[in-house]
Design a protein around this motif. Structure first.
Motif, PDB file in Angstrom:
ATOM      1  N   ASP A  10       8.402  -0.280   7.207  1.00 32.57           N
ATOM      2  CA  ASP A  10       6.952  -0.487   7.051  1.00 32.57           C
ATOM      3  C   ASP A  10       6.583  -1.926   7.395  1.00 32.57           C
ATOM      4  O   ASP A  10       5.580  -2.184   8.054  1.00 32.57           O
ATOM      5  N   LYS A  24       6.488   3.255  -3.021  1.00 33.84           N
ATOM      6  CA  LYS A  24       6.571   4.108  -4.208  1.00 33.84           C
ATOM      7  C   LYS A  24       8.029   4.465  -4.498  1.00 33.84           C
ATOM      8  O   LYS A  24       8.868   4.433  -3.591  1.00 33.84           O
ATOM      9  N   THR A  49      -4.326   4.467  -0.353  1.00 32.60           N
ATOM     10  CA  THR A  49      -4.081   4.156   1.054  1.00 32.60           C
ATOM     11  C   THR A  49      -5.280   4.570   1.886  1.00 32.60           C
ATOM     12  O   THR A  49      -5.821   5.668   1.709  1.00 32.60           O
ATOM     13  N   LYS A  98       0.825  -1.215   0.000  1.00 36.55           N
ATOM     14  CA  LYS A  98       0.000   0.000   0.000  1.00 36.55           C
ATOM     15  C   LYS A  98       0.859   1.265   0.000  1.00 36.55           C
ATOM     16  O   LYS A  98       0.452   2.296  -0.521  1.00 36.55           O
ATOM     17  N   ASN A  99       2.047   1.184   0.610  1.00 38.70           N
ATOM     18  CA  ASN A  99       2.878   2.383   0.782  1.00 38.70           C
ATOM     19  C   ASN A  99       4.014   2.533  -0.212  1.00 38.70           C
ATOM     20  O   ASN A  99       4.597   3.606  -0.332  1.00 38.70           O
TER      21      ASN A  99
END
Ligand SMILES: [Mn+2]
Length: 413
Positions: free
Chosen positions: A207, A196, A412, A193-194
């Motif tokens: 994470d 990038k 998100t 989801k996070n």
């Protein structure tokens, strides 16, 4: 109770007039007044369920009976003030199922007692050594002390004796691994989801580990590998200090530990959420090998035979892509084994050549590492061997490339 069952299985394999001595170990000193994180001896944990430092397990088997005694430190209000509550006799009785619990300061007297009044022919200590020049670990030091005191008693290796026992997990052990795998799944979903481009590899690691800790995992099963681009081509890259570039892949080999049982999962994601056609082509070949190994994993097969399956699939795919001329050259892009045992240790106790049995938990981790294209891809699942084949314990951790792309597109929450 599961840990009592482990001991029972061990006793069945031991000859009469045998002493077993297993120590949890002590924390290893680092510098000044700092110590490394305490890692309990795996044989000791397997037999007792305790991961408390400075505790020990003594058993004696002869023709009449089996005696077992657990030794713990006496709870002391002074040290409890500093480092927290110490386990009581009642608590460790409940965990281990061992009724006779004494304090550690009486351990030597107990050993002398058995040696003085019983016929003791052999004594089992964990004599395992990873590398010859390693410092001797605590159990090895205690074995050497024992040998000097009682040179007539034959020393035997508890590690070796535990191999066939620990290779086959019981239902409670499998449940702990399932739980570890599920925590790892949630950690990877948070990562997806996070993720990038522009993030640092250590931020991706953070994470994942943040989620594991939030979900109750006390530690990781092994150092997290977060290798983007060319770093994904290093098998045990764990510095995780580079920036994740747009258009690159990131290879994540990681796993939570739960109640001292490991999970070991690898997933490879496109940093920007979309595989390039070439990345997808290589990814699909690795996935094909991963699925072929799971299809071949069943009782009676060796880990080596599973690796041959992976080599064949990867090799044929590389030949079709024109990257090698013959399957035998597959080692140019695939240079590790496809499987190892998983349990208390992430590379768990097992012997090469042993045949898989129901209850084994093993990894399934083919990979391809193409340095010249900065493509490193590994897909690793954890398999439970069943009566007829295997169950993929990590089947809920998505690996289909379309599913990964779809999941990474979600905003998100
Ligand atoms: Mn692995």
């Amino acid at each position: 109770m599961s840990f009592a069952e482990h001991r029972k299985r061990l006793y069945q394999t031991l000859p009469e007039n045998t002493l077993v001595l297993a120590y949890a170990g002590i924390p290893i000193h680092a510098n000044e007044d700092a110590y490394y994180h305490f890692a309990v001896n795996s044989q000791y944990f397997y037999l007792t369920g305790l991961d408390r430092e400075n505790t020990a397990f003594l058993a004696f088997k002869n023709a009449e009976k089996i005696s077992e005694i657990l030794f713990i430190e006496e709870p002391d209000p002074q040290s409890e003030r500093w480092t927290g509550k110490m386990p009581t006799k009642e608590e460790v009785r409940d965990i281990s199922g061992i009724q006779d619990v004494r304090y550690t300061d009486s351990l030597e007297a107990a050993i002398s007692g058995f040696l003085g009044r019983c016929r003791v022919e052999q004594a089992y200590f964990d004599l395992y050594r990873c590398q010859m020049n390693d410092l001797p670990d605590y159990n090895l030091v205690m074995a050497e002390r024992f040998r000097q005191a009682y040179p007539h008693v034959i020393l035997k290796d508890l590690h070796t004796a535990c191999v066939p026992l620990r290779e086959q997990k019981d239902a409670e052990e499998v449940d702990r691994i399932r739980k570890a795998v599920d925590i790892t799944r949630q950690g990877l979903e948070f990562v997806m989801k996070n993720l990038k481009p522009g993030m640092m590899e250590y931020q991706v690691q953070a994470d994942f580990e943040y989620t594991c800790r939030r979900l109750g995992a006390k530690r990781q099963a092994f150092p997290t590998i977060a290798g983007s681009g060319i770093n994904g081509c290093m098998m045990h890259y764990e510095t995780n200090h580079c920036q994740v570039q747009d258009g690159s892949l990131i290879l994540l080999d990681l796993g939570a530990a739960y109640e001292n049982y490991a999970s070991d999962i690898t997933r490879t994601y496109p940093a920007n959420g979309t595989f390039s056609p070439r990345q997808r082509q290589v990814y699909e070949l690795v996935l094909k090998a991963n699925e072929a190994v799971a299809a071949a994993a069943k009782p009676g097969v060796t880990l080596r035979a599973l690796n041959d399956v992976a080599r064949q699939v990867l090799g044929e795919g590389l030949v079709a892509m024109g990257m090698i001329r013959d399957v035998s050259e597959v080692g140019k892009y695939y240079m590790h084994g496809v499987s190892h045992s998983i349990g208390i240790d992430v590379h768990d106790i097992s012997l090469a050549g042993d045949l898989l049995q129901p209850g084994w938990v093993i990894s399934d981790e083919p990979g391809l590492y193409i340095d010249e294209e900065a493509i490193g891809i590994r897909i690793e699942d954890d398999l439970l061997i069943t009566e007829n084949g295997c169950e993929v314990l990590s089947k809920e951790i998505i690996k289909d490339p379309d599913a990964i792309e779809a999941f990474m597109k979600k905003p998100t929450e």
